[in-house]
Design a protein around this motif. Structure first.
Motif, PDB file in Angstrom:
ATOM      1  N   THR A  93       0.854  -1.188   0.000  1.00  0.00           N
ATOM      2  CA  THR A  93       0.000   0.000   0.000  1.00  0.00           C
ATOM      3  C   THR A  93       0.886   1.232   0.000  1.00  0.00           C
ATOM      4  O   THR A  93       1.784   1.354   0.836  1.00  0.00           O
ATOM      5  N   VAL A  94       0.636   2.123  -0.939  1.00  0.00           N
ATOM      6  CA  VAL A  94       1.427   3.346  -1.086  1.00  0.00           C
ATOM      7  C   VAL A  94       0.604   4.529  -0.580  1.00  0.00           C
ATOM      8  O   VAL A  94      -0.600   4.619  -0.847  1.00  0.00           O
ATOM      9  N   THR A  95       1.235   5.421   0.163  1.00  0.00           N
ATOM     10  CA  THR A  95       0.571   6.640   0.631  1.00  0.00           C
ATOM     11  C   THR A  95       1.360   7.860   0.175  1.00  0.00           C
ATOM     12  O   THR A  95       2.594   7.850   0.201  1.00  0.00           O
TER      13      THR A  95
ATOM     14  N   GLY B 192       6.647  12.924  -1.541  1.00  0.00           N
ATOM     15  CA  GLY B 192       6.964  12.134  -0.364  1.00  0.00           C
ATOM     16  C   GLY B 192       6.182  10.851  -0.243  1.00  0.00           C
ATOM     17  O   GLY B 192       5.770  10.471   0.860  1.00  0.00           O
ATOM     18  N   CYS B 193       5.932  10.160  -1.337  1.00  0.00           N
ATOM     19  CA  CYS B 193       5.189   8.894  -1.271  1.00  0.00           C
ATOM     20  C   CYS B 193       6.028   7.839  -0.550  1.00  0.00           C
ATOM     21  O   CYS B 193       7.247   7.780  -0.707  1.00  0.00           O
ATOM     22  N   GLY B 194       5.348   7.013   0.212  1.00  0.00           N
ATOM     23  CA  GLY B 194       6.038   5.947   0.926  1.00  0.00           C
ATOM     24  C   GLY B 194       5.156   4.728   1.051  1.00  0.00           C
ATOM     25  O   GLY B 194       4.023   4.692   0.564  1.00  0.00           O
ATOM     26  N   ILE B 195       5.680   3.703   1.701  1.00  0.00           N
ATOM     27  CA  ILE B 195       4.949   2.460   1.902  1.00  0.00           C
ATOM     28  C   ILE B 195       4.269   2.494   3.261  1.00  0.00           C
ATOM     29  O   ILE B 195       4.894   2.853   4.267  1.00  0.00           O
ATOM     30  N   ALA B 196       3.009   2.131   3.311  1.00  0.00           N
ATOM     31  CA  ALA B 196       2.276   2.078   4.571  1.00  0.00           C
ATOM     32  C   ALA B 196       2.629   0.798   5.323  1.00  0.00           C
ATOM     33  O   ALA B 196       2.708  -0.281   4.726  1.00  0.00           O
ATOM     34  N   GLY B 197       2.842   0.925   6.615  1.00  0.00           N
ATOM     35  CA  GLY B 197       3.124  -0.243   7.432  1.00  0.00           C
ATOM     36  C   GLY B 197       4.565  -0.714   7.305  1.00  0.00           C
ATOM     37  O   GLY B 197       5.363  -0.179   6.535  1.00  0.00           O
ATOM     38  N   GLU B 198       4.891  -1.739   8.067  1.00  0.00           N
ATOM     39  CA  GLU B 198       6.241  -2.297   8.043  1.00  0.00           C
ATOM     40  C   GLU B 198       6.359  -3.317   6.914  1.00  0.00           C
ATOM     41  O   GLU B 198       5.517  -4.189   6.759  1.00  0.00           O
ATOM     42  N   ARG B 199       7.422  -3.181   6.127  1.00  0.00           N
ATOM     43  CA  ARG B 199       7.653  -4.101   5.011  1.00  0.00           C
ATOM     44  C   ARG B 199       9.092  -4.583   5.075  1.00  0.00           C
ATOM     45  O   ARG B 199       9.920  -4.081   5.823  1.00  0.00           O
ATOM     46  N   THR B 200       9.413  -5.577   4.254  1.00  0.00           N
ATOM     47  CA  THR B 200      10.766  -6.116   4.233  1.00  0.00           C
ATOM     48  C   THR B 200      11.692  -5.182   3.466  1.00  0.00           C
ATOM     49  O   THR B 200      11.253  -4.332   2.685  1.00  0.00           O
ATOM     50  N   ALA B 201      13.003  -5.357   3.683  1.00  0.00           N
ATOM     51  CA  ALA B 201      13.996  -4.551   2.976  1.00  0.00           C
ATOM     52  C   ALA B 201      13.881  -4.757   1.469  1.00  0.00           C
ATOM     53  O   ALA B 201      14.058  -3.824   0.679  1.00  0.00           O
ATOM     54  N   GLU B 202      13.551  -5.991   1.047  1.00  0.00           N
ATOM     55  CA  GLU B 202      13.426  -6.261  -0.384  1.00  0.00           C
ATOM     56  C   GLU B 202      12.223  -5.552  -0.990  1.00  0.00           C
ATOM     57  O   GLU B 202      12.264  -5.074  -2.122  1.00  0.00           O
TER      58      GLU B 202
ATOM     59  N   PHE C 230      10.065  -1.152  -4.350  1.00  0.00           N
ATOM     60  CA  PHE C 230       9.301   0.099  -4.400  1.00  0.00           C
ATOM     61  C   PHE C 230      10.178   1.252  -4.881  1.00  0.00           C
ATOM     62  O   PHE C 230       9.777   2.045  -5.742  1.00  0.00           O
ATOM     63  N   ASP C 231      11.384   1.360  -4.337  1.00  0.00           N
ATOM     64  CA  ASP C 231      12.300   2.434  -4.742  1.00  0.00           C
ATOM     65  C   ASP C 231      12.648   2.334  -6.225  1.00  0.00           C
ATOM     66  O   ASP C 231      12.762   3.351  -6.918  1.00  0.00           O
ATOM     67  N   ALA C 232      12.807   1.104  -6.717  1.00  0.00           N
ATOM     68  CA  ALA C 232      13.121   0.925  -8.130  1.00  0.00           C
ATOM     69  C   ALA C 232      11.950   1.358  -9.007  1.00  0.00           C
ATOM     70  O   ALA C 232      12.133   2.058 -10.010  1.00  0.00           O
ATOM     71  N   ALA C 233      10.733   0.964  -8.615  1.00  0.00           N
ATOM     72  CA  ALA C 233       9.550   1.363  -9.391  1.00  0.00           C
ATOM     73  C   ALA C 233       9.371   2.871  -9.378  1.00  0.00           C
ATOM     74  O   ALA C 233       9.042   3.488 -10.397  1.00  0.00           O
ATOM     75  N   ARG C 234       9.604   3.490  -8.237  1.00  0.00           N
ATOM     76  CA  ARG C 234       9.478   4.944  -8.131  1.00  0.00           C
ATOM     77  C   ARG C 234      10.545   5.645  -8.960  1.00  0.00           C
ATOM     78  O   ARG C 234      10.266   6.628  -9.661  1.00  0.00           O
ATOM     79  N   ALA C 235      11.787   5.144  -8.913  1.00  0.00           N
ATOM     80  CA  ALA C 235      12.881   5.772  -9.651  1.00  0.00           C
ATOM     81  C   ALA C 235      12.634   5.748 -11.151  1.00  0.00           C
ATOM     82  O   ALA C 235      13.036   6.666 -11.875  1.00  0.00           O
ATOM     83  N   PHE C 236      11.963   4.714 -11.635  1.00  0.00           N
ATOM     84  CA  PHE C 236      11.721   4.587 -13.072  1.00  0.00           C
ATOM     85  C   PHE C 236      10.356   5.124 -13.493  1.00  0.00           C
ATOM     86  O   PHE C 236       9.917   4.908 -14.618  1.00  0.00           O
TER      87      PHE C 236
ATOM     88  N   ARG D 128      -4.832  15.862   3.831  1.00  0.00           N
ATOM     89  CA  ARG D 128      -5.303  14.904   2.828  1.00  0.00           C
ATOM     90  C   ARG D 128      -4.141  14.017   2.383  1.00  0.00           C
ATOM     91  O   ARG D 128      -2.989  14.447   2.373  1.00  0.00           O
ATOM     92  N   ARG D 129      -4.494  12.795   2.036  1.00  0.00           N
ATOM     93  CA  ARG D 129      -3.473  11.934   1.439  1.00  0.00           C
ATOM     94  C   ARG D 129      -4.114  10.988   0.435  1.00  0.00           C
ATOM     95  O   ARG D 129      -5.320  10.741   0.462  1.00  0.00           O
ATOM     96  N   LEU D 130      -3.268  10.482  -0.438  1.00  0.00           N
ATOM     97  CA  LEU D 130      -3.670   9.533  -1.467  1.00  0.00           C
ATOM     98  C   LEU D 130      -3.176   8.155  -1.058  1.00  0.00           C
ATOM     99  O   LEU D 130      -2.038   8.009  -0.602  1.00  0.00           O
TER     100      LEU D 130
END
Length: 277
Positions: free
Chosen positions: A90-92, A104-114, A119-125, A156-158
């Protein structure tokens, strides 16, 4: 006498601040415009008044695998050949008062390093969705100022769910390969990139410069991976090391040296001088 006056003045200021908080009126709950999501209470501000939040949603997104150069994949995913499993996250993203979706989009909740790497790769591209603008809000307290009793301009947030594909990091050994001189490498790589290196902000603020030695390796797809191998003065090496990583960006080397030698796997060194004029 002067000290006593200062102490008395400080006491009056503290008392005024307490009275200010006690006197601040409760702000009315803001109302959603027709067609917008409900606005809900989300805690209180520092004066003990209710804050409000509005969450906008997008349909679930599915990202298909995309092409990355070996150099890009190396810096985003690592160079050990690991397989990053497909995942659903889930992205916020914050939405500004002007209605813009901030960066400043990020991942909601705790996720693994992988999952963070994927996520960072998808955002960068630029693989994440780019929604249009939302309604612009009035000032935080509405017309009339802090004591107007008008609605707080809510936060507000998306939010949306995205399915990320399986990704595989390349296997990279930066210690292997023939090390060739700059004269030869300049025939297949544009070395002027060293003049476009970004000056690290922390070093710039502290008026720090020096000479950076950078070693690079040409990959199987002719993309180029670089890293800092030395910095003079050495005590500032950590400030400048990240700037060497993407020295050549999307540039790719020519396939062959003038004598016909394949450039894949070749290594070379270059330098960059940082100086504040």
């Amino acid at each position: 006498m002067y000290q006593n006056n200062r102490t008395s003045l400080f006491g009056l200021m503290v008392a005024a601040m307490i009275a200010f908080g006690a006197a601040a009126p409760a702000l009315a709950k803001p109302k959603a415009v027709d067609g917008e999501p409900e606005i809900v209470r989300d805690g209180q501000d520092t004066l003990g008044r209710d804050k409000y939040l509005q969450i906008f949603n997008l349909p679930e997104q599915k990202i298909e695998p995309w092409e990355m150069s070996i150099a890009s994949a190396f810096w985003l995913l690592g160079g050990d050949g690991r397989v990053i499993p497909a995942s659903k996250i889930t992205v916020t993203c914050p939405i500004s008062r002007e209605g813009k979706v901030e960066y400043g989009c990020g991942i909601a909740g705790e996720r693994t390093a992988e999952e963070y790497r994927a996520f960072d790769a998808a955002r960068a591209f630029g693989m994440l969705p780019r929604p249009g603008d939302y309604r612009k809000l009035e000032k935080w307290y509405g017309k009339g100022g802090l004591f107007s009793g008008k609605p707080w301009a809510h936060y507000r947030r998306l939010e949306y769910t995205v399915s990320l594909p399986e990704l595989t990091a390349p296997i990279v050994d930066l210690e292997s390969g023939e090390l060739i001189n700059q004269e030869l490498i300049s025939t297949v790589v544009d070395l002027s990139s060293t003049r476009r290196l970004a000056y690290p902000a922390r070093a710039l603020r502290r008026d720090i410069g020096g000479l950076q030695t950078i070693q690079c390796q040409i990959q199987q797809d002719y993309s180029i991976i670089c890293r800092q191998t030395a910095f003079n003065p050495s005590e500032h090496a950590g400030l400048f090391a990240p700037s060497a990583k993407r020295l050549f960006g999307i540039q790719k080397a020519k396939p062959e040296l003038p004598d016909g030698t394949d450039t894949r796997g070749l290594r070379f060194e270059t330098t960059a001088r940082y100086a504040i004029n």
